[in-house]
Design a protein around this motif. Structure first.
Motif, mmCIF file in Angstrom:
data_model
loop_
_atom_site.group_PDB
_atom_site.id
_atom_site.type_symbol
_atom_site.label_atom_id
_atom_site.label_comp_id
_atom_site.label_asym_id
_atom_site.label_seq_id
_atom_site.Cartn_x
_atom_site.Cartn_y
_atom_site.Cartn_z
ATOM 1 N N ARG A 11 -10.279 -1.722 -1.103
ATOM 2 C CA ARG A 11 -9.498 -1.704 -2.340
ATOM 3 C C ARG A 11 -8.332 -2.687 -2.275
ATOM 4 O O ARG A 11 -7.655 -2.826 -1.263
ATOM 5 C CB ARG A 11 -8.982 -0.283 -2.584
ATOM 6 C CG ARG A 11 -10.130 0.756 -2.570
ATOM 7 C CD ARG A 11 -9.684 2.119 -3.044
ATOM 8 N NE ARG A 11 -8.408 2.510 -2.503
ATOM 9 C CZ ARG A 11 -7.618 3.432 -3.047
ATOM 10 N NH1 ARG A 11 -7.992 4.036 -4.163
ATOM 11 N NH2 ARG A 11 -6.490 3.742 -2.482
ATOM 12 N N ASN A 12 -8.142 -3.354 -3.399
ATOM 13 C CA ASN A 12 -6.972 -4.217 -3.570
ATOM 14 C C ASN A 12 -6.912 -5.365 -2.585
ATOM 15 O O ASN A 12 -5.840 -5.729 -2.099
ATOM 16 C CB ASN A 12 -5.690 -3.367 -3.513
ATOM 17 C CG ASN A 12 -5.732 -2.251 -4.537
ATOM 18 O OD1 ASN A 12 -5.882 -2.510 -5.721
ATOM 19 N ND2 ASN A 12 -5.661 -1.011 -4.085
ATOM 20 N N ARG A 49 -2.732 6.134 -3.102
ATOM 21 C CA ARG A 49 -2.706 5.129 -4.174
ATOM 22 C C ARG A 49 -3.985 5.302 -5.000
ATOM 23 O O ARG A 49 -5.078 5.326 -4.451
ATOM 24 C CB ARG A 49 -2.698 3.750 -3.512
ATOM 25 C CG ARG A 49 -2.750 2.596 -4.462
ATOM 26 C CD ARG A 49 -2.735 1.302 -3.659
ATOM 27 N NE ARG A 49 -2.413 0.178 -4.493
ATOM 28 C CZ ARG A 49 -2.258 -1.073 -4.030
ATOM 29 N NH1 ARG A 49 -2.375 -1.321 -2.737
ATOM 30 N NH2 ARG A 49 -1.961 -2.052 -4.837
ATOM 31 N N GLU A 52 -3.994 4.184 3.463
ATOM 32 C CA GLU A 52 -5.273 4.503 2.820
ATOM 33 C C GLU A 52 -6.179 5.359 3.711
ATOM 34 O O GLU A 52 -6.628 6.444 3.281
ATOM 35 C CB GLU A 52 -5.976 3.211 2.392
ATOM 36 C CG GLU A 52 -7.314 3.443 1.727
ATOM 37 C CD GLU A 52 -7.936 2.132 1.277
ATOM 38 O OE1 GLU A 52 -7.551 1.625 0.211
ATOM 39 O OE2 GLU A 52 -8.803 1.606 2.009
ATOM 40 N N ASN A 77 -11.400 -9.417 10.901
ATOM 41 C CA ASN A 77 -11.500 -10.207 9.672
ATOM 42 C C ASN A 77 -12.792 -9.843 8.951
ATOM 43 O O ASN A 77 -13.875 -9.905 9.530
ATOM 44 C CB ASN A 77 -11.500 -11.699 10.050
ATOM 45 C CG ASN A 77 -11.463 -12.607 8.839
ATOM 46 O OD1 ASN A 77 -11.687 -12.184 7.706
ATOM 47 N ND2 ASN A 77 -11.197 -13.873 9.087
ATOM 48 N N LEU A 78 -12.663 -9.473 7.707
ATOM 49 C CA LEU A 78 -13.817 -9.119 6.879
ATOM 50 C C LEU A 78 -14.880 -10.218 6.900
ATOM 51 O O LEU A 78 -16.071 -9.952 6.718
ATOM 52 C CB LEU A 78 -13.307 -8.859 5.459
ATOM 53 C CG LEU A 78 -14.217 -8.472 4.312
ATOM 54 C CD1 LEU A 78 -15.157 -7.340 4.659
ATOM 55 C CD2 LEU A 78 -13.364 -8.073 3.126
ATOM 56 N N THR A 135 0.845 -1.187 0.000
ATOM 57 C CA THR A 135 0.000 0.000 0.000
ATOM 58 C C THR A 135 0.879 1.235 0.000
ATOM 59 O O THR A 135 2.088 1.127 0.273
ATOM 60 C CB THR A 135 -0.938 0.001 1.231
ATOM 61 O OG1 THR A 135 -1.860 1.093 1.132
ATOM 62 C CG2 THR A 135 -0.191 0.115 2.548
ATOM 63 N N PRO A 160 -9.747 -3.437 3.678
ATOM 64 C CA PRO A 160 -8.644 -3.469 4.621
ATOM 65 C C PRO A 160 -7.799 -2.178 4.534
ATOM 66 O O PRO A 160 -7.648 -1.590 3.466
ATOM 67 C CB PRO A 160 -7.833 -4.657 4.127
ATOM 68 C CG PRO A 160 -8.009 -4.621 2.640
ATOM 69 C CD PRO A 160 -9.412 -4.118 2.398
ATOM 70 N N ASP A 219 -8.053 -4.105 9.560
ATOM 71 C CA ASP A 219 -7.265 -5.050 8.758
ATOM 72 C C ASP A 219 -7.103 -6.328 9.562
ATOM 73 O O ASP A 219 -7.087 -6.297 10.791
ATOM 74 C CB ASP A 219 -5.880 -4.479 8.419
ATOM 75 C CG ASP A 219 -5.235 -5.199 7.246
ATOM 76 O OD1 ASP A 219 -5.308 -4.687 6.108
ATOM 77 O OD2 ASP A 219 -4.684 -6.309 7.470
HETATM 78 C C1 SAM Z 1 -2.841 -5.070 -0.708
HETATM 79 S S1 SAM Z 1 -3.386 -4.528 0.875
HETATM 80 C C2 SAM Z 1 -4.515 -3.252 0.424
HETATM 81 C C3 SAM Z 1 -4.444 -2.079 1.374
HETATM 82 C C4 SAM Z 1 -5.214 -0.835 0.925
HETATM 83 N N1 SAM Z 1 -6.640 -1.079 0.885
HETATM 84 C C5 SAM Z 1 -4.748 -0.359 -0.412
HETATM 85 O O1 SAM Z 1 -5.468 -0.500 -1.408
HETATM 86 O O2 SAM Z 1 -3.640 0.169 -0.533
HETATM 87 C C6 SAM Z 1 -4.418 -5.908 1.318
HETATM 88 C C7 SAM Z 1 -4.720 -5.991 2.812
HETATM 89 O O3 SAM Z 1 -5.819 -6.877 3.000
HETATM 90 C C8 SAM Z 1 -5.699 -7.454 4.270
HETATM 91 N N2 SAM Z 1 -6.606 -8.601 4.335
HETATM 92 C C9 SAM Z 1 -6.518 -9.760 3.632
HETATM 93 N N3 SAM Z 1 -7.550 -10.558 3.935
HETATM 94 C C10 SAM Z 1 -8.327 -9.902 4.834
HETATM 95 C C11 SAM Z 1 -9.524 -10.205 5.530
HETATM 96 N N4 SAM Z 1 -10.137 -11.387 5.347
HETATM 97 N N5 SAM Z 1 -10.027 -9.297 6.391
HETATM 98 C C12 SAM Z 1 -9.404 -8.112 6.591
HETATM 99 N N6 SAM Z 1 -8.261 -7.761 5.970
HETATM 100 C C13 SAM Z 1 -7.733 -8.641 5.091
HETATM 101 C C14 SAM Z 1 -4.217 -7.769 4.353
HETATM 102 O O4 SAM Z 1 -3.777 -7.935 5.666
HETATM 103 C C15 SAM Z 1 -3.596 -6.558 3.664
HETATM 104 O O5 SAM Z 1 -3.189 -5.597 4.610
#
Ligand code: SAM
Length: 411
Positions: free
Chosen positions: A203-204, A73, A106, A184-185, A69, A100, A130
């Motif tokens: 996002r992402n 972004r 973000e 956790n989502l 991240t 997250p 997150d």
């Molecule tokens: C690539 S980062 C994206 C961060 C930010 N949203 C961005 O776009 O820059 C993905 C994040 O998703 C989190 N993540 C993955 N699975 C998740 C879940 N089930 N619940 C919450 N967070 C989750 C990871 O820990 C990670 O920090």
């Protein structure tokens, strides 16, 4: 070692992960690392440990997740959020969610964008969640290295950060706008007691989930959105929302969507891929405005600058402001004058994508990748396009290439 089905199923059940999205090698390395850290003699012993030790389950998740991240972004999403916040604010504080949030870049970017747009500090509140406790702890510290500041538009750094040993510390007024927590989502209790959110950033992360988890995540977030709210996703994820029949907000390069009508929950099954323009969506309740939210687009600068880099920036600003035809014209002129470059072709692809011309976007993404085979964003966008056309294999192959191109910047 070969990753056993048990670990693949565990990660899918716990965090919705589609192991192929990050590559089996990445998961293999994470498990090896945890085997060594726990002094487990072999995978079967580690599997037994995982079944009884909640702390170790979290440690494996920490080792696997991709926390890439940076500040601002895909910046148009933040400017859009700030514009909408100004338009929607009617006395009671706006509620924003970043889920997250990774290491905080973000939600902090959101806070900076809203404050810079003149929103009073107590006029909005941001929840940031997150699954990674390590990422949440880093967000709480609020000190960032150079990797968090990318691109050339970094003026926000001087306004909101103070240089300290080890990096840049975010100033307290911005930090105070964000409340972090680990969660956790896919935990049904996570957002259960929360009032609806006006804007949700997710996002992402959908790109790392399998189809079922993507649907559950979208449904969960839509259920927490106010009827007038918007859901923002990553550029490579907008195809998923179109297929889930969410209505694009029509704001160029913001990748924002209206939730489905409240009496009609998000569908459990994805419909067949449909091109953006042919979508006919049920009206929202209350009835959505006939036109997309009114956005004060930037006025195009009068005279285009001369150097290639400046002209490209100029074209990007035009595109960000929704002046697609002018932006395309600048790109075409540059191509005539200087020859094609990956960045120019990528911008043309984005414009075609945002304008609902998928075939043209497809061709331009391909040309971008011909010139720069490791262009991560082109790989991700093209993967999304293929996915929305039902080519899951092609999409996955490109997503894996994007992952390799990105290198390993994991949290
Ligand atoms: C690539 S980062 C994206 C961060 C930010 N949203 C961005 O776009 O820059 C993905 C994040 O998703 C989190 N993540 C993955 N699975 C998740 C879940 N089930 N619940 C919450 N967070 C989750 C990871 O820990 C990670 O920090």
């Amino acid at each position: 070692m070969t990753v056993s089905r048990y670990f693949i199923d565990f990660l899918n059940a716990e965090i919705g992960l589609d192991v192929d999205s990050i590559g089996i090698m990445h998961v293999e390395r994470a498990i090896d690392e945890r085997l060594r850290a726990t002094r487990s003699p072999h995978a079967a012993a580690y599997q037994a440990l995982l079944q009884t030790d909640a702390g170790e389950r979290q440690a494996l998740i920490e080792a696997v997740v991709v926390g890439e991240t940076w500040f601002f972004r895909d910046r148009e999403a933040f400017h859009t959020a700030a514009r909408l916040a100004r338009q929607q604010f009617a006395g009671s504080p706006l509620r924003l969610l970043s889920l997250p949030c990774s290491t905080g870049e973000e939600p902090y970017s959101l806070a900076m964008a809203l404050l810079d747009a003149g929103m009073p500090p107590d006029s909005f509140h941001i929840d940031a969640i997150d699954i990674s406790a390590e990422a949440i702890a880093a967000a709480g510290r609020g000190i960032y290295g150079s990797n968090a500041f990318r691109g050339r538009q970094l003026d926000f750094r001087a306004r909101h950060f103070t240089a300290v040993a080890g990096g840049q510390r975010l100033n307290d007024p911005v930090r105070a706008r964000v409340r972090f927590r680990q969660g956790n989502l896919f935990d049904p209790a996570l957002l259960a007691g929360e009032a609806p959110y006006d804007l949700v950033f997710c996002r992402n992360v959908l790109i790392y989930f399998d189809r079922d988890a993507q649907q559950r995540a979208i449904s969960t977030l839509c259920a927490r959105l106010a009827p007038h709210g918007l859901l923002f996703v990553g550029p490579a994820e907008s195809g998923l929302l179109v297929r889930a029949q969410l209505r694009p907000a029509g704001i160029p390069l913001a990748f924002a969507f209206h939730p489905p009508a409240t009496d009609e929950p998000a569908p459990r099954r994805m419909p067949r891929p449909a091109p953006l323009r042919s979508l006919r969506l049920p009206p929202a309740t209350p009835a959505p405005p006939a036109t997309p939210p009114r956005i004060a687009f930037a006025t195009p600068p009068a005279a285009p600058p001369a150097t290639v880099a400046d002209s490209l920036d100029h074209a990007r600003r035009l595109a960000d402001g929704g002046h697609f035809d002018q932006a395309s014209a600048v790109c075409e002129r540059l191509i005539d004058r200087e020859g094609p470059s990956a960045d120019l072709l990528f911008l043309l692809a984005l414009i075609a994508d945002a304008s609902g011309r998928p075939d043209e976007a497809h061709a331009c993404y391909r040309k971008t990748l011909y010139l720069d085979p490791a262009h991560e964003q082109a790989l991700l966008h093209l993967a999304s396009l293929l996915d929305s056309r039902g080519d899951a294999t092609g999409a996955r192959r490109l997503a894996e290439r994007a992952h390799r191109a990105r290198g390993t910047h994991d949290v």
